[in-house]
Scaffold this motif. Structure first.
Motif, short mmCIF file in Angstrom:
data_model
loop_
_atom_site.label_atom_id
_atom_site.label_comp_id
_atom_site.label_asym_id
_atom_site.label_seq_id
_atom_site.Cartn_x
_atom_site.Cartn_y
_atom_site.Cartn_z
N GLY A 167 4.56 -7.90 11.48
CA GLY A 167 5.76 -7.86 10.66
C GLY A 167 6.92 -8.53 11.36
N TYR A 209 3.84 -4.00 -0.16
CA TYR A 209 3.02 -3.65 1.00
C TYR A 209 2.15 -4.86 1.31
N ARG A 210 2.31 -5.40 2.53
CA ARG A 210 1.53 -6.57 2.91
C ARG A 210 0.17 -6.15 3.44
N SER A 211 -0.86 -6.80 2.95
CA SER A 211 -2.22 -6.49 3.41
C SER A 211 -2.38 -6.92 4.86
N GLY A 252 7.32 -2.62 9.98
CA GLY A 252 5.91 -2.64 10.33
C GLY A 252 5.68 -2.95 11.80
N ALA A 288 -5.34 -1.20 1.40
CA ALA A 288 -4.00 -1.55 0.93
C ALA A 288 -3.96 -1.61 -0.59
N ASN A 339 4.11 -3.08 6.39
CA ASN A 339 2.75 -3.41 6.84
C ASN A 339 2.35 -2.50 7.98
#
Length: 505
Positions: free
Chosen positions: A244, A404-406, A240, A445, A343
């Motif tokens: 990230g 998947y990180r918001s 990311g 997301a 991300n």
């Protein structure tokens, strides 16, 4: 003859008295035993040597273990902490708790008859009545005083507790004197100076002592050794943008507790992470802990799509930004990754694209679809494309856990990063304020992962209330007058992202 006649009735009366006395003793003994069996107060009267024994998997916890959690509902300054005589409740509406043994602090679920607060993992439970659940049933334990139940659980129970669903998105920030998990001055091996606020001019570090407390459950306590054991012979990859990278550096500091670790190996070349010709740094870093063969890496891909130089021979070339292709790094190394955290977000603006000479491509040619020409639509299209590609490959990689990180929130006030925006607050104002929203603040997301095997690492709302945790005006690399209200001080908020990630893997 007369003597016998007189002695006969006397002897009968004497035997009747003996029988009556025996009957009275029998009745009294029965009542005593029945009362002893029903009343716990009698058991406290006997010595510990003769006391009824609890099952071997239930132990008592000292009534006053060291208290770590402190909570200040109103104010907190840099020079003072709140010392509580009584441990504060973290959540008055909670109906589930855990109790600890003084030796191992492993969790046992308790369904309470009288609702009280969920306390910190190492805090005592003070209940009047509780039910200790086990794999084979439940046992009712009556408590007349502040008796604290806890101790080791069975292996089956430990697994059940470990995998119990925890909605970590709801909760609040509390003060914990065991935070931070590492020193911003000591973790020089992994932490970039531009994010180590202890090496800047900032004087207020109360923000380092905050811990995220989920509403109805406990986050598993992070330990470097436990992480390495869990990730033995496995690879964790962050892919990311610079946020990230912050999460990556945070995790490296957490694993090593911020201490120098000369045994850790640089294995970047195995993943093509080397300084390119004419470059200043590689596109990422990869390190391996030889004791458990655990690899942690970061690859820079701010938009999660493939970037291809249009003229590789020209140093000033433009790049095709293939919105419908995942990064080449993922295509090449996905088979070697066991835990993946993606991300993207903050690079999706016209200024970034122009500065990097990126041109949107779809289907192998410049994009002409107006529906995805604007930044928001292009970002959503790309994230959905990459998530769809990844989801289609999960059956080929059953060992892979993908997240998947918001988006990490920004806190610019009265302008943006280049128009005088600021975030001057340095005092935690979120302590005790609950985050209770039902849906993710990052709807894009949430939409992208819905219906897929990729999980959402939702950190947006819990990070939104931490505006004091940014680098702000203390940056050592920014232009004078320009504040950084995007990146976080480390130690800081990204540590919590990793605590949640650790609990999920």
């Amino acid at each position: 003859m007369r003597l016998r006649m007189k002695g006969g009735p006397y002897q009968v009366r004497w035997r009747a008295k003996e029988l009556s006395l025996a009957l009275i003793v029998l009745v009294c003994s029965t009542i005593l035993i029945w009362t002893w069996d029903k009343s716990p107060t009698l058991s406290s009267a006997i010595s510990s040597k003769d006391q009824l024994q609890l099952p071997p998997d239930i132990k008592t916890v000292p009534a006053d273990p060291k208290k770590h959690v402190k909570e200040d509902i109103s104010t907190l300054t840099s020079s003072e902490a709140v010392n509580n005589k009584e441990e504060y409740h973290l959540d008055k509406t909670d109906s589930t708790g855990t109790a600890k043994s003084s030796s191992d602090f492993e969790t046992v679920p308790i369904q309470k008859k009288e609702e009280e607060a969920t306390k910190h993992k190492h805090g005592p439970k003070r209940e009047k009545t509780g039910v200790i659940e086990s794999g084979s049933g439940s046992t009712q334990i009556e408590e007349t005083h502040h008796v604290i139940l806890g101790g080791k659980t069975s292996e089956q129970e430990e697994k059940r507790v470990e995998h119990q669903a925890c909605d970590y998105t709801k909760g609040k920030w509390v003060i914990d004197d065991r935070r931070p998990l590492y020193s911003g001055l000591g973790c020089k091996q992994w932490l970039a100076p531009m994010w180590a606020c202890r090496m800047m001019q900032r004087q207020d570090f109360a923000f380092e002592n905050l811990r995220w407390q989920p509403k109805d459950c406990e986050l598993e306590e992070f330990e470097g050794s436990k992480f390495l054991k869990r990730m033995q012979n496995r690879t964790l990859a962050f892919v990311g943008d610079s946020l990230g990278r912050q999460q990556f550096q945070s995790l490296m500091c957490m694993i090593t507790a911020g201490k120098e670790s000369p045994d850790v190996l640089d294995v970047g070349p195995e993943f093509g992470l080397v300084i390119p010709p004419g470059g200043k740094r590689p596109n990422g870093w990869a390190y391996r802990f030889p004791s458990t063969n655990t690899t942690v890496l970061y690859y820079w891909s701010s938009t999660l799509c493939d970037l291809e130089p249009l003229n590789p021979e020209d140093p000033q070339t433009e790049y095709a930004m293939h919105l419908d292709r995942p990064p080449a790094f993922l295509r090449d190394f996905l088979h070697r990754i066991d835990v993946l955290v993606l991300n993207s977000g903050h690079h999706w603006n016209r200024g970034k694209l122009r500065a990097n000479k990126w041109i949107m491509y779809v289907g192998g040619k410049p994009n002409t679809n107006r529906k995805i020409a604007d930044m928001g639509s292009a970002k959503d299209f790309t994230i959905h494309s990459t998530i769809k590609w990844l989801n289609a490959r999960l059956p080929e990689h059953p060992h892979l856990k993908a997240f998947y990180r918001s988006i990490s929130p920004r806190h610019f006030v009265n302008g943006d990063w280049n128009t005088g925006g600021s975030c001057n607050n340095t005092t935690p104002m979120s302590i005790g304020k609950e985050v209770l929203q039902e849906e993710s603040s990052d709807r894009g997301a949430a939409s992208a992962v819905r219906g897929t095997g990729i999980k959402l690492l939702d950190i947006t709302a819990l990070s939104q209330v931490r505006d004091e945790g940014h680098i702000s005006r203390f940056s050592i690399t920014a232009t004078p007058g320009v504040q950084d209200c995007l990146h976080w001080c480390l130690p800081g908020v990204p540590d919590t992202w990793n605590e949640i990630l650790f609990a999920l893997i």
